[in-house]
Every structure is written in C-alpha cells, then in structure tokens.
Design an enzyme around this catalytic site. Structure first.
Site, PDB file in Angstrom:
ATOM      1  N   HIS A   1     -36.403 -55.902-123.613  1.00 48.70           N
ATOM      2  CA  HIS A   1     -35.802 -57.228-123.844  1.00 48.70           C
ATOM      3  C   HIS A   1     -34.279 -57.071-123.833  1.00 48.70           C
ATOM      4  CE1 HIS A   1     -35.199 -61.251-125.185  1.00 48.70           C
ATOM      5  NE2 HIS A   1     -36.428 -61.420-125.648  1.00 48.70           N
TER       6      HIS A   1
ATOM      7  N   HIS B   1     -50.931 -47.510-107.348  1.00 51.25           N
ATOM      8  CA  HIS B   1     -50.859 -48.910-106.931  1.00 51.25           C
ATOM      9  C   HIS B   1     -49.849 -49.654-107.789  1.00 51.25           C
ATOM     10  CE1 HIS B   1     -54.521 -48.113-104.643  1.00 51.25           C
ATOM     11  NE2 HIS B   1     -55.060 -47.614-105.749  1.00 51.25           N
TER      12      HIS B   1
ATOM     13  N   HIS C   1     -44.757 -58.524-110.230  1.00 50.55           N
ATOM     14  CA  HIS C   1     -44.833 -59.971-110.439  1.00 50.55           C
ATOM     15  C   HIS C   1     -44.335 -60.735-109.223  1.00 50.55           C
ATOM     16  CE1 HIS C   1     -44.275 -63.964-111.940  1.00 50.55           C
ATOM     17  NE2 HIS C   1     -42.969 -63.862-112.003  1.00 50.55           N
TER      18      HIS C   1
END
Length: 509
Positions: free
Chosen positions: A302, A387, A391
């Site tokens: 964050h 893999h 997003h």
C-alpha cells in the site's frame, strides 16, 4: 556457449548446490563407515557415548519436542477447492459500437441536458479510447444500461450485482456439491456499490447460510480487493479450523457509469464491464485430494502515504456535480513503482537462490559503484513462476508489467485475452485469466501461478498458488465456447471494430 546457456548452467548449479555437495560427502562417509569393525564400534561406545548419555538423551528429547511443536503450531494449508466466473447471458453482449450507443443514450437521458446531446467531440474521444483499449466486441454490459432509455437506478444496480453474485455462486455450489450451510466464513468485495443490507447479507439470505457464519463486506478498495479478500479469508482459516471460506469478487457498472464532460472520468466508462467470481477455500485436510490449488503466499503493498499514489484513482464530483472516477496521468508511473515494492517483498519468498545472489551482487555493486551500474538486476521470475495472471486493468497496465517483469508475450496472453473477451471486470479479472490458462490445458501439477492485482489507494497485491494436479477447466467455464478463438491479434482489424460517429450516434464501418 551463449549467455542464456551460461545463465541456465549457473542457475542449475546454485539451485542444486546442496545435492551436488551432499551426495559426494555421503559417499565418503559411507565408505569410511563400511571399513569400521566391531572393535571400532565398541571403542566408540565405551570412550564417548557411555559417558555422555544424558547429553545425547537431552538433545534427542529437544529435537522431538521441537518437531512436535512445529507440526502443531504451523499454519494449516489453505486449499482452493473450486472457483466460478460469471458468464452473462448472450443478449448482454456489447460490441464497441453498442457501448458507444450506451454512452450516447446515458448522456441523452440526463435531465440536465434537456434531451439534447449535439456535441460529438466527446464521442470522438471515447471512440479513440475504445479502439486503443484492447477490448473486443463480445464484452458484456448490464441489462439496465442496455435498455432505451437506460435505467441508471439503484434498483437496476442492485439487480445487476445480484445476478452476477447469485449466478457465480449457483454454478460454484453445483460444481462442488457443497451445502451452503457448511460455509463458515464469507468475504464479499465490491468497491463502488455497497447497499444496505450489505451484499454479504444478501448472500446469506439467498443461500440460507447458517447464523454463526463470519461474514465480511469489503468496499472502496478498488480492483485489487480480490486478493485482499483472499488474504483475509486465509487469515481466518488459520484461526477457525475445519471449515470452508467463500470469497465473492465483483463490481457494479450500472450505478457508476459517468454521464459528465470530464474526460479523465470518461476513461473508466470505456474499460469496465460486467463480471464476477466466487471462490471456495478450505482448510480441511481431506479436501486436498479434490482441490485445484494450495495457497503459497499473499503479499500486500500500500503506497497511499504518498499523495500522488493516493489521488491517481479517485471518486468525486466534476465541475457540474456529476460523480465519477478520475484516472490521473500518473497512474502508470504509480502502478510501476507500487509493483516494484510488491516484488521486493515477494521476490525473496519465491525466487531461487541463484536469482537472489545475482540481485544481491548488483545491489551491492550499485551501492559501491554508482556511476558504473545504472540499474538493479531484474530477477527472472519465470524461474520461479510458471503462469502469470496480471490484472486486466487496461492495455497500458499490462504493457507496463510485461516490461518491468521481463515477460514474453505468452506470459501475458491470459491477461490480454481476458481484457479482449470480458473487459476490465475489476477484482474478478484475475480469475477469468486463471480460467483461461486452465481452458488452454497449460496448468500442470506443481506449476505455480502468480496473481497480480492493482487498485486505488494505491495498492498492489499478489497471491501465489501451486497446482495440486493437472488442472482441467471447470464445468461451465467462461471460456468454454470461445477458447479456440484465442489468442487474437489485438492490433489486427479482426480484433477491433472501427467505430465512426455520425450526428452524435455511432456505427460500425
């Protein structure tokens, strides 16, 4: 010998260094032991062991106690039993021209415009965004906005979200044969639509979950909330034994489509589409045999303490009081910087020793010789990960991560294909990507998959899973009827529609 072969040899030697040293030493010790006689063993016992029995017994007891303590206190594995991605009905398919028409109808139905919408410059702007977005003609829009005039009401928004969540959960329960009353933990995340009663309460009511279910509703956490929900469920499963956790990730389009003139707020209209996913997790040992994956790591980053990061994706009112989500021009830089911080935490957990050593050497070299070494060594994550599910936030986001991680086109194929077929479905996009890899038959036993999610705040969250078997596509997979058509060339004429604007309306050329 090429540099690639040298690096592979280096990687093999460092990775197997223990085995390369252990086996010769074992052979030497075995050779020495084979030459020991009975007299030698008697001498060893009477000269050393007999006088140190207490010490040896203490060391043995300490070893046994430590082993038992480790087995009892270590976190129990978290298994991904099954997941389901929602596939909207075919009548909700929205080509680029149809999406442009929705924008036109939404603005036309805006009471403040008095039914007029003559200026077409905004349509030209949205058309350019659509053509460069990487989205195809088979994404899905919400039923309310497909009507004429569009229904942008609270009731229509609730109906959209309920259809997505209930549709995904019905398919999940049907595939797993799990009774909803067995669910002990429920986590629902929807960033922009959070009615009262909550969406988690709606799930409890619809599927008649038990009264002591531990339910959570995450809102306002952006497209990375899906991994946050998984991380929360994981922590809860470590506390509450022998139960199931249900995670639901979705987003609402109807209630959040923007009808104003601020172009930074128009961009999100072009990217987001209807979608959602339901994931069933378990900490029951007996579920390992039927589960698809085991959760290996979750890492959350964050950067909201930085003002630029905090404001690069922000909901607010425009100059005319219309609410929308603005995307700043800094978003790609912020995303790249946040991803690097996330990688700095995740890398030591998953990278092989060979890559850690190379990074450490370049790190120290840059500290000592700042002028001679311009960049840190970028680890080869493909040595640890098989893999990648990046997003599908937009074409630019995928491009940035592909470059920063040094990935090949096939590594981001699932992300680009998901963006083209389903659009940006927010926090659920990483599950459509995982379903793509399964549908292609690429997920083998022992393969590791890395889900990378980005969201407002600004946040980058990662989840790493390991396949417990050769994973096949689930029943009613969202790719069931179209997987053979992918991948497509996003830049080709067949992969996008050429949209033109005429008299404020759009059409395909």
């Amino acid at each position: 010998m090429t540099s690639v072969n040298v690096k592979l040899l280096y990687h093999y030697v460092i990775t197997n260094l223990f085995n390369l040293c252990f086996f010769p030493l074992t052979a030497i010790v075995a050779g020495k032991a084979s030459r020991l006689t009975i007299d030698d063993l008697h001498h060893l016992y009477y000269s050393y062991l007999q006088h140190n029995l207490i010490t040896i017994a203490s060391l043995f007891a300490f070893t046994v106690f430590g082993s038992v303590l480790y087995i009892v206190t270590r976190p129990k594995p978290v298994y991904l039993v099954e997941y389901s991605c929602y596939l909207p009905p075919t009548h909700c398919r929205s080509s680029i021209s149809k999406v442009m028409d929705i924008f036109y109808q939404v603005r036309k139905s805006d009471p403040s415009r008095n039914g007029t919408c003559d200026d077409s410059s905004w349509l030209d702007f949205l058309r350019k965004i659509q053509e460069r977005s990487g989205l195809g003609d088979e994404t899905h829009g919400p039923e309310g906005l497909l009507q004429v005039p569009p229904k942008k009401t609270f009731a229509a928004a609730r109906e959209e979200t309920e259809q997505v969540i209930i549709g995904a959960l019905k398919n999940l329960f049907e595939n797993t044969k799990v009774n909803p009353k067995e669910i002990g933990i429920l986590v629902v995340n929807s960033s922009m639509f959070n009615p009262t009663p909550s969406l988690s309460a709606m799930v409890v009511n619809t599927f008649k979950l038990r009264s002591n279910v531990r339910s959570f509703n995450l809102g306002g956490m952006g497209c990375s909330a899906g991994v946050i929900a998984i991380d929360l469920a994981k922590d809860l499963l470590h506390v509450h034994k022998n139960t199931y956790a249900l995670v639901v990730s979705t987003e609402n389009i109807t209630y959040n489509i923007y009808a104003g003139d601020n172009r930074s707020m128009m961009v999100s209209n072009c990217l987001f589409r209807v979608g959602g996913a339901a994931i069933l997790l378990s900490n029951k040992p007996r579920d390992r045999r039927r589960s698809k994956y085991e959760l290996v790591h979750t890492v959350r980053t964050h950067t909201g303490a930085d003002d630029k990061s905090f404001r690069c994706v922000q909901q607010g009112d425009d100059e005319n009081g219309k609410t929308g989500v603005s995307l700043s021009k800094d978003i790609t830089d912020v995303a790249g910087r946040t991803v690097k911080k996330n990688i700095a935490t995740l890398g030591p957990l998953i990278l092989p020793l060979s890559e850690k050593l190379l990074f450490f050497v370049t790190f120290m070299g840059k500290k000592l010789f700042k002028d001679n070494i311009k960049h840190y060594y970028v680890p080869d994550f493909k040595l640890a990960i098989d893999h990648f599910c990046i997003h599908a936030g937009g074409r630019a986001v995928i491009d940035v991560l592909e470059k920063n991680l040094g990935l090949a086109p096939i590594d981001v194929e699932a992300s680009r294909s998901t963006l083209h077929r389903f659009g940006n479905t927010s926090s659920s996009s990483i599950w459509y990507e995982l379903a793509y890899i399964e549908a292609k038959g690429r997920m083998k036993k022992g393969n590791k998959v890395w889900q990378i999610a980005l969201g407002s705040g600004f946040k980058c969250n990662s989840a790493v899973w390991v396949a417990l078997s050769n994973v096949k596509a689930s029943t009613n997979s969202p790719w069931e009827h179209c997987i053979d058509r992918y991948p497509v060339n996003i830049d080709s004429d067949s992969a996008k529609s050429e949209v033109r604007v005429q008299n404020g309306r759009s059409y395909n050329k």
